[in-house]
Design a protein around this motif. Structure first.
Motif, short mmCIF file in Angstrom:
data_model
loop_
_atom_site.label_atom_id
_atom_site.label_comp_id
_atom_site.label_asym_id
_atom_site.label_seq_id
_atom_site.Cartn_x
_atom_site.Cartn_y
_atom_site.Cartn_z
N UNK A 91 0.83 -1.21 0.00
CA UNK A 91 0.00 0.00 0.00
C UNK A 91 0.87 1.26 0.00
N UNK A 92 2.01 1.22 0.68
CA UNK A 92 2.92 2.36 0.68
C UNK A 92 3.49 2.60 -0.72
N UNK A 93 3.87 1.54 -1.38
CA UNK A 93 4.40 1.67 -2.74
C UNK A 93 3.34 2.22 -3.69
N UNK A 94 2.12 1.72 -3.57
CA UNK A 94 1.04 2.18 -4.43
C UNK A 94 0.75 3.67 -4.19
N UNK A 95 0.75 4.09 -2.92
CA UNK A 95 0.42 5.48 -2.58
C UNK A 95 1.40 6.47 -3.20
N UNK A 96 2.68 6.09 -3.28
CA UNK A 96 3.70 7.01 -3.76
C UNK A 96 4.20 6.66 -5.16
N UNK A 97 3.56 5.69 -5.79
CA UNK A 97 4.02 5.25 -7.11
C UNK A 97 3.94 6.39 -8.13
N UNK A 98 2.85 7.12 -8.14
CA UNK A 98 2.69 8.20 -9.12
C UNK A 98 3.61 9.38 -8.82
N UNK A 99 4.12 9.46 -7.60
CA UNK A 99 5.07 10.53 -7.23
C UNK A 99 6.50 10.18 -7.61
N UNK A 100 6.70 8.98 -8.14
CA UNK A 100 8.01 8.50 -8.57
C UNK A 100 8.97 8.28 -7.39
N UNK A 101 8.43 8.11 -6.18
CA UNK A 101 9.30 7.85 -5.02
C UNK A 101 8.79 6.64 -4.24
N UNK A 102 8.08 5.73 -4.91
CA UNK A 102 7.53 4.56 -4.24
C UNK A 102 8.57 3.70 -3.56
N UNK A 103 9.59 3.19 -4.29
CA UNK A 103 10.62 2.37 -3.65
C UNK A 103 11.37 3.11 -2.55
N UNK A 104 11.61 4.40 -2.77
CA UNK A 104 12.30 5.21 -1.78
C UNK A 104 11.52 5.28 -0.47
N UNK A 105 10.23 5.52 -0.55
CA UNK A 105 9.40 5.63 0.65
C UNK A 105 9.26 4.28 1.35
N UNK A 106 9.12 3.21 0.58
CA UNK A 106 9.02 1.88 1.17
C UNK A 106 10.31 1.53 1.92
N UNK A 107 11.46 1.77 1.26
CA UNK A 107 12.74 1.45 1.89
C UNK A 107 12.98 2.24 3.16
N UNK A 108 12.69 3.54 3.12
CA UNK A 108 12.89 4.38 4.30
C UNK A 108 11.94 3.99 5.42
#
Length: 311
Positions: A91-108
């Motif tokens: 869900x975190x990846x999906x939420x930020x996917x369109x912002x182009x920072x999905x993997x970054x937010x998931x990892x952090x």
């Protein structure tokens, strides 16, 4: 808030009932490493096996504790489990996917949650060595393990018919559900009152004008909003002009410590342990997110979604 939380509390109560009935006393303890640090690290990733959001994880954690899982591991699981599980990661990846920072937010989010949960678990381990079960309420303290002449754990009770065991599961689940729902309702009422007076626009203005103040502001918002960890990423993503560090503070602290959780903790922990957990988590989130902001600043990264700018 109650509507969103209800299914997870019910699920948590059912899982707790199954654990109480079928998981042998001390079984988990025999599987864990003897060293504290590896055991706590395993506890922090138990959410991958027992996925729960924070609404239902307290009852599961309480039953695991009564079944012999060390308190330090239970705390690590309780703090990290609502974040380090497949549903929340996705869900975190999906939420930020369109912002182009999905993997970054998931990892952090996952990385900071793991570090904070493990560090808090180790701190609690030191507290437990000093105070023992005095840190726990009578309903939570694990019962003494009966041993036989060879100093081996005995089976707690003879095997029962399936329907009787099903009744035991229902009884345990109903008890845990009622016990926790009282405090979930109180926390939800307080959160609803707070949300009347705190708007997203106010938080966005702080992020734009006072970037270092935005981190504690988002931490405060996470505590009072009491969002489910499976949905909070979409709220954080809506603050498009907010720095990554403030969003991570919101996403990490919320599932670990909010108004409803603090009230639910009172059914499990004594005040000393609640203060220890809250202090440890808040300080670590604040320090790590400020450090993250400085790293972004020193590296020349904006910490904003693609296309977003602060004016």
């Amino acid at each position: 808030m109650l509507w969103e939380a209800m299914p997870f509390v019910v699920l948590g109560a059912l899982v707790a009932g199954v654990l109480e009935e079928f998981l042998p006393q001390e079984f988990l303890t025999r599987l864990l490493p003897k060293s504290v640090l590896p055991a706590v690290m395993i506890g922090a990733v138990l959410g991958l096996l027992f996925p729960m959001c924070e609404c239902g994880i307290v009852v599961v954690m309480r039953r695991l504790l009564r079944k012999g899982l060390p308190l330090s591991c239970c705390i690590a699981y309780m703090l990290a489990g609502p974040i380090i599980n497949g549903v929340v990661i996705f869900s975190t990846w999906i939420a930020f996917r369109d912002h182009k920072i999905g993997p970054e937010m998931v990892g952090l989010r996952v990385g900071l949650a793991f570090v904070i949960a493990c560090a808090t678990g180790l701190i609690v381990h030191l507290q437990y060595k000093k105070y023992g079960n005095a840190l726990l309420t009578p309903l939570t303290a694990p019962p003494p393990v009966q041993v036989d002449d060879a100093n081996e754990p005995r089976i707690e009770r003879p095997r029962q018919p399936f329907m009787q065991r099903l009744g035991n599961i229902s009884s345990t689940a109903l008890h845990d559900f009622v016990d926790i729902m009282v405090f979930l309702i109180l926390g939800s009422v307080l959160a609803a009152l707070a949300r009347v007076y705190i708007t997203e626009q106010q938080i966005e203005v702080i992020s734009r004008d006072q970037p270092f103040l935005a981190i504690p502001a988002m931490m405060f918002l996470a505590v009072v909003m009491c969002l489910c960890s499976e949905a909070d990423a979409f709220v954080a993503a809506s603050f498009t002009k907010m720095h990554v560090s403030a969003k991570i503070a919101f996403l990490v602290l919320g599932p670990m410590l909010d108004l409803k959780l603090i009230l639910m903790y009172t059914r499990v922990f004594r005040l000393r342990l609640i203060v220890t957990i809250a202090t440890s988590v808040v300080i670590q989130v604040l320090v790590l997110c400020v450090a993250l902001h400085l790293i972004y600043q020193a590296s020349g990264w904006t910490g904003l979604p693609a296309g977003a700018t602060l004016k």
